[in-house]
Design a protein around this motif. Structure first.
Motif, PDB file in Angstrom:
ATOM      1  N   GLY A 241       0.856  -1.177   0.000  1.00  0.00           N
ATOM      2  CA  GLY A 241       0.000   0.000   0.000  1.00  0.00           C
ATOM      3  C   GLY A 241       0.891   1.226   0.000  1.00  0.00           C
ATOM      4  O   GLY A 241       2.082   1.147   0.336  1.00  0.00           O
ATOM      5  N   ALA A 242       0.331   2.346  -0.376  1.00  0.00           N
ATOM      6  CA  ALA A 242       1.109   3.585  -0.412  1.00  0.00           C
ATOM      7  C   ALA A 242       0.203   4.765  -0.125  1.00  0.00           C
ATOM      8  O   ALA A 242      -1.016   4.696  -0.303  1.00  0.00           O
ATOM      9  N   ALA A 243       0.829   5.843   0.324  1.00  0.00           N
ATOM     10  CA  ALA A 243       0.112   7.096   0.528  1.00  0.00           C
ATOM     11  C   ALA A 243       1.086   8.238   0.283  1.00  0.00           C
ATOM     12  O   ALA A 243       2.292   8.101   0.508  1.00  0.00           O
ATOM     13  N   VAL A 244       0.547   9.348  -0.200  1.00  0.00           N
ATOM     14  CA  VAL A 244       1.354  10.543  -0.453  1.00  0.00           C
ATOM     15  C   VAL A 244       0.677  11.753   0.179  1.00  0.00           C
ATOM     16  O   VAL A 244      -0.539  11.767   0.383  1.00  0.00           O
TER      17      VAL A 244
ATOM     18  N   ALA B 165      -5.229  -5.591 -18.521  1.00  0.00           N
ATOM     19  CA  ALA B 165      -5.122  -4.363 -19.300  1.00  0.00           C
ATOM     20  C   ALA B 165      -4.409  -3.228 -18.563  1.00  0.00           C
ATOM     21  O   ALA B 165      -4.080  -2.213 -19.170  1.00  0.00           O
ATOM     22  N   LEU B 166      -4.162  -3.389 -17.265  1.00  0.00           N
ATOM     23  CA  LEU B 166      -3.558  -2.295 -16.505  1.00  0.00           C
ATOM     24  C   LEU B 166      -2.868  -2.842 -15.271  1.00  0.00           C
ATOM     25  O   LEU B 166      -3.478  -3.573 -14.486  1.00  0.00           O
ATOM     26  N   GLY B 167      -1.634  -2.488 -15.104  1.00  0.00           N
ATOM     27  CA  GLY B 167      -0.894  -2.873 -13.911  1.00  0.00           C
ATOM     28  C   GLY B 167      -0.210  -1.663 -13.311  1.00  0.00           C
ATOM     29  O   GLY B 167       0.557  -0.976 -13.994  1.00  0.00           O
ATOM     30  N   LEU B 168      -0.527  -1.356 -12.061  1.00  0.00           N
ATOM     31  CA  LEU B 168       0.065  -0.212 -11.360  1.00  0.00           C
ATOM     32  C   LEU B 168       0.471  -0.639  -9.960  1.00  0.00           C
ATOM     33  O   LEU B 168      -0.232  -1.420  -9.310  1.00  0.00           O
ATOM     34  N   THR B 169       1.570  -0.093  -9.475  1.00  0.00           N
ATOM     35  CA  THR B 169       1.948  -0.322  -8.085  1.00  0.00           C
ATOM     36  C   THR B 169       1.094   0.577  -7.202  1.00  0.00           C
ATOM     37  O   THR B 169       0.463   1.535  -7.678  1.00  0.00           O
ATOM     38  N   ALA B 170       1.107   0.303  -5.921  1.00  0.00           N
ATOM     39  CA  ALA B 170       0.341   1.118  -4.976  1.00  0.00           C
ATOM     40  C   ALA B 170       0.793   2.575  -5.027  1.00  0.00           C
ATOM     41  O   ALA B 170      -0.034   3.495  -5.000  1.00  0.00           O
ATOM     42  N   LEU B 171       2.095   2.799  -5.127  1.00  0.00           N
ATOM     43  CA  LEU B 171       2.595   4.174  -5.165  1.00  0.00           C
ATOM     44  C   LEU B 171       2.209   4.861  -6.462  1.00  0.00           C
ATOM     45  O   LEU B 171       1.874   6.051  -6.465  1.00  0.00           O
ATOM     46  N   GLN B 172       2.219   4.144  -7.569  1.00  0.00           N
ATOM     47  CA  GLN B 172       1.751   4.733  -8.824  1.00  0.00           C
ATOM     48  C   GLN B 172       0.292   5.166  -8.709  1.00  0.00           C
ATOM     49  O   GLN B 172      -0.089   6.231  -9.195  1.00  0.00           O
ATOM     50  N   VAL B 173      -0.528   4.339  -8.074  1.00  0.00           N
ATOM     51  CA  VAL B 173      -1.941   4.682  -7.892  1.00  0.00           C
ATOM     52  C   VAL B 173      -2.073   5.942  -7.041  1.00  0.00           C
ATOM     53  O   VAL B 173      -2.815   6.870  -7.397  1.00  0.00           O
ATOM     54  N   ALA B 174      -1.353   6.013  -5.924  1.00  0.00           N
ATOM     55  CA  ALA B 174      -1.449   7.178  -5.042  1.00  0.00           C
ATOM     56  C   ALA B 174      -0.980   8.442  -5.748  1.00  0.00           C
ATOM     57  O   ALA B 174      -1.625   9.490  -5.657  1.00  0.00           O
TER      58      ALA B 174
ATOM     59  N   ALA C 174       5.793  14.226   0.858  1.00  0.00           N
ATOM     60  CA  ALA C 174       6.216  12.930   1.392  1.00  0.00           C
ATOM     61  C   ALA C 174       5.388  11.806   0.809  1.00  0.00           C
ATOM     62  O   ALA C 174       4.277  12.013   0.332  1.00  0.00           O
ATOM     63  N   ALA C 175       5.985  10.606   0.879  1.00  0.00           N
ATOM     64  CA  ALA C 175       5.300   9.389   0.456  1.00  0.00           C
ATOM     65  C   ALA C 175       5.687   8.266   1.400  1.00  0.00           C
ATOM     66  O   ALA C 175       6.799   8.245   1.927  1.00  0.00           O
ATOM     67  N   VAL C 176       4.761   7.345   1.594  1.00  0.00           N
ATOM     68  CA  VAL C 176       5.023   6.143   2.381  1.00  0.00           C
ATOM     69  C   VAL C 176       4.711   4.949   1.497  1.00  0.00           C
ATOM     70  O   VAL C 176       3.673   4.916   0.820  1.00  0.00           O
TER      71      VAL C 176
ATOM     72  N   ARG D  69      -2.811  17.734   1.574  1.00  0.00           N
ATOM     73  CA  ARG D  69      -3.841  16.728   1.276  1.00  0.00           C
ATOM     74  C   ARG D  69      -3.172  15.370   1.107  1.00  0.00           C
ATOM     75  O   ARG D  69      -2.032  15.287   0.654  1.00  0.00           O
ATOM     76  N   THR D  70      -3.894  14.313   1.453  1.00  0.00           N
ATOM     77  CA  THR D  70      -3.343  12.975   1.377  1.00  0.00           C
ATOM     78  C   THR D  70      -4.136  12.095   0.424  1.00  0.00           C
ATOM     79  O   THR D  70      -5.346  12.284   0.239  1.00  0.00           O
ATOM     80  N   TYR D  71      -3.422  11.143  -0.160  1.00  0.00           N
ATOM     81  CA  TYR D  71      -4.000  10.214  -1.124  1.00  0.00           C
ATOM     82  C   TYR D  71      -3.377   8.857  -0.878  1.00  0.00           C
ATOM     83  O   TYR D  71      -2.171   8.755  -0.640  1.00  0.00           O
ATOM     84  N   ALA D  72      -4.171   7.806  -0.963  1.00  0.00           N
ATOM     85  CA  ALA D  72      -3.666   6.459  -0.721  1.00  0.00           C
ATOM     86  C   ALA D  72      -4.017   5.559  -1.892  1.00  0.00           C
ATOM     87  O   ALA D  72      -4.941   5.848  -2.657  1.00  0.00           O
ATOM     88  N   GLY D  73      -3.276   4.465  -2.012  1.00  0.00           N
ATOM     89  CA  GLY D  73      -3.562   3.534  -3.089  1.00  0.00           C
ATOM     90  C   GLY D  73      -3.052   2.142  -2.791  1.00  0.00           C
ATOM     91  O   GLY D  73      -2.188   1.943  -1.936  1.00  0.00           O
ATOM     92  N   ALA D  74      -3.619   1.195  -3.508  1.00  0.00           N
ATOM     93  CA  ALA D  74      -3.202  -0.201  -3.475  1.00  0.00           C
ATOM     94  C   ALA D  74      -2.901  -0.610  -4.911  1.00  0.00           C
ATOM     95  O   ALA D  74      -3.356   0.045  -5.853  1.00  0.00           O
TER      96      ALA D  74
END
Length: 107
Positions: free
Chosen positions: A27-30, A47-56, A70-72, A36-41
């Motif tokens: 998982g990732a968050a920025v 058809a689409l492959g993204l890492t959690a950080l790419q999503v965030a 910052a990013a985690v 403002r914060t955004y998170a992703g998995a």
């Protein structure tokens, strides 16, 4: 490693929450320049492959973020493609890697 400040600890919580909701291995968050914060998995489709950080990062940018403070990255590696995207927009953004429990890893 020193304890995380409260704002970075919030990113860890958000990243772990995104990971849990998606039943994902990372998982990732920025945090953008306005706080403002955004998170992703990760997204893993044919058809689409993204890492959690790419999503965030993509979510933040598509919401109008101009840059990042910052990013985690929870459970991800140093080869995560999202790191390149983050650095392209904000080369000085702090990046914190943690284990799956959210404990910071040594740099």
């Amino acid at each position: 490693m020193a304890p995380l400040d409260p704002e970075d600890a919030k990113l860890v919580t958000l990243a772990r929450g995104a990971m849990a909701r998606a039943t994902a291995s990372s998982g990732a968050a920025v945090r953008d320049l306005d706080g403002r914060t955004y998170a992703g998995a990760p997204v893993a489709l044919e058809a689409l492959g993204l890492t959690a950080l790419q999503v965030a990062v993509a979510t933040a940018l598509s919401s109008g973020a101009a840059g990042f403070e910052a990013a985690v990255l929870v459970g991800g590696g140093s080869g995560d493609a999202g790191l390149a995207a983050l650095a392209e927009v904000s080369p000085t953004a702090v990046v914190i890697h943690t284990d799956l429990r959210g404990e910071p890893l040594d740099a």
